[in-house]
Design a protein around this motif. Sequence first.
Motif, PDB file in Angstrom:
ATOM      1  N   GLU A 165       0.787  -1.311   0.052  1.00 57.90           N
ATOM      2  CA  GLU A 165      -0.020   0.052   0.058  1.00 57.90           C
ATOM      3  C   GLU A 165       0.825   1.233  -0.091  1.00 57.90           C
ATOM      4  O   GLU A 165       0.308   2.205   0.131  1.00 57.90           O
ATOM      5  CB  GLU A 165      -0.897   0.150   1.279  1.00 57.90           C
TER       6      GLU A 165
ATOM      7  N   ARG B 225      -1.342   1.510  -8.194  1.00 55.44           N
ATOM      8  CA  ARG B 225      -1.928   2.479  -7.596  1.00 55.44           C
ATOM      9  C   ARG B 225      -1.848   3.753  -8.265  1.00 55.44           C
ATOM     10  O   ARG B 225      -0.932   4.017  -9.091  1.00 55.44           O
ATOM     11  CB  ARG B 225      -1.227   2.804  -6.084  1.00 55.44           C
TER      12      ARG B 225
ATOM     13  N   ARG C 224      -2.820   7.965  -8.304  1.00 56.03           N
ATOM     14  CA  ARG C 224      -3.165   9.045  -7.537  1.00 56.03           C
ATOM     15  C   ARG C 224      -4.267   9.837  -7.897  1.00 56.03           C
ATOM     16  O   ARG C 224      -4.337  10.239  -8.981  1.00 56.03           O
ATOM     17  CB  ARG C 224      -1.925  10.182  -7.447  1.00 56.03           C
ATOM     18  N   SER C 225      -5.408  10.362  -6.896  1.00 62.00           N
ATOM     19  CA  SER C 225      -6.446  10.792  -7.198  1.00 62.00           C
ATOM     20  C   SER C 225      -6.184  12.514  -7.299  1.00 62.00           C
ATOM     21  O   SER C 225      -5.136  12.767  -7.041  1.00 62.00           O
ATOM     22  CB  SER C 225      -7.630  10.649  -6.222  1.00 62.00           C
TER      23      SER C 225
ATOM     24  N   SER D 122      -7.243  14.588  -5.543  1.00 65.69           N
ATOM     25  CA  SER D 122      -6.979  15.004  -4.107  1.00 65.69           C
ATOM     26  C   SER D 122      -5.781  14.583  -3.611  1.00 65.69           C
ATOM     27  O   SER D 122      -5.385  14.989  -2.551  1.00 65.69           O
ATOM     28  CB  SER D 122      -8.192  14.396  -3.121  1.00 65.69           C
ATOM     29  N   GLY D 123      -4.772  13.924  -4.190  1.00 66.78           N
ATOM     30  CA  GLY D 123      -3.425  13.529  -3.932  1.00 66.78           C
ATOM     31  C   GLY D 123      -3.745  12.012  -3.247  1.00 66.78           C
ATOM     32  O   GLY D 123      -2.305  11.914  -2.678  1.00 66.78           O
ATOM     33  N   ALA D 124      -4.423  11.693  -2.934  1.00 67.30           N
ATOM     34  CA  ALA D 124      -4.808  10.218  -2.298  1.00 67.30           C
ATOM     35  C   ALA D 124      -4.066   9.185  -3.246  1.00 67.30           C
ATOM     36  O   ALA D 124      -4.698   9.259  -4.414  1.00 67.30           O
ATOM     37  CB  ALA D 124      -5.742   9.877  -1.651  1.00 67.30           C
ATOM     38  N   TRP D 125      -3.600   8.269  -2.621  1.00 66.96           N
ATOM     39  CA  TRP D 125      -3.090   7.065  -3.538  1.00 66.96           C
ATOM     40  C   TRP D 125      -4.212   5.874  -3.507  1.00 66.96           C
ATOM     41  O   TRP D 125      -4.346   5.291  -2.048  1.00 66.96           O
ATOM     42  CB  TRP D 125      -1.917   6.505  -3.039  1.00 66.96           C
ATOM     43  N   ASN D 126      -4.826   5.212  -4.524  1.00 69.65           N
ATOM     44  CA  ASN D 126      -5.676   4.296  -4.372  1.00 69.65           C
ATOM     45  C   ASN D 126      -5.083   2.965  -5.308  1.00 69.65           C
ATOM     46  O   ASN D 126      -4.737   3.072  -6.328  1.00 69.65           O
ATOM     47  CB  ASN D 126      -6.880   4.621  -4.905  1.00 69.65           C
ATOM     48  N   THR D 127      -5.414   1.866  -4.398  1.00 68.09           N
ATOM     49  CA  THR D 127      -4.841   0.457  -5.240  1.00 68.09           C
ATOM     50  C   THR D 127      -6.021   0.213  -6.227  1.00 68.09           C
ATOM     51  O   THR D 127      -7.281   0.463  -6.007  1.00 68.09           O
ATOM     52  CB  THR D 127      -4.973  -0.480  -4.021  1.00 68.09           C
TER      53      THR D 127
END
Length: 137
Positions: free
Chosen positions: A43, A79, A81-82, A84-89
């Motif tokens: 993650e 992964r 990056r959205s 908003s800056g969040a990383w999502n698998t």
Amino acid sequence: MKRAIVAAALALASAGTCVAFAPAASAAPQACVTSSLTTGAYEGVGTIRYKSSTSSCGDLNLTYSDDSTSTLGDRYAGRLRSSSGAWNTCNKGYVWASDGSHSVNDSTYWLCTDVRDNTPFTVASYYDGGDTVHITH
């Protein structure tokens, strides 16, 4: 003399044809692009690359993997990056891959699908980070 005129006319017609097609060919998307990355831990975030905007590929395809701590392999996840800056698998989650090359046509190794141009991406390893992977995108 007539042969020279005919030859010149054919040469001009051929040159005109080439010029007419050249702009259309240069606007066509390139074939898939391959990027080398070092994976992050579970993650986590490793090397960050951007989905090619000039490629004809829409997916992030694992085409090579080398686990730095094992000769067997590891599980890998794409992964993204959205905004908003969040990383999502990606929905596929972690996929087992032995060390070595993998076919770009094998859907087993399509870590993320329908990725938008210029989206930041990375790859995470399930068991440990620091592995070398090639992503064709």
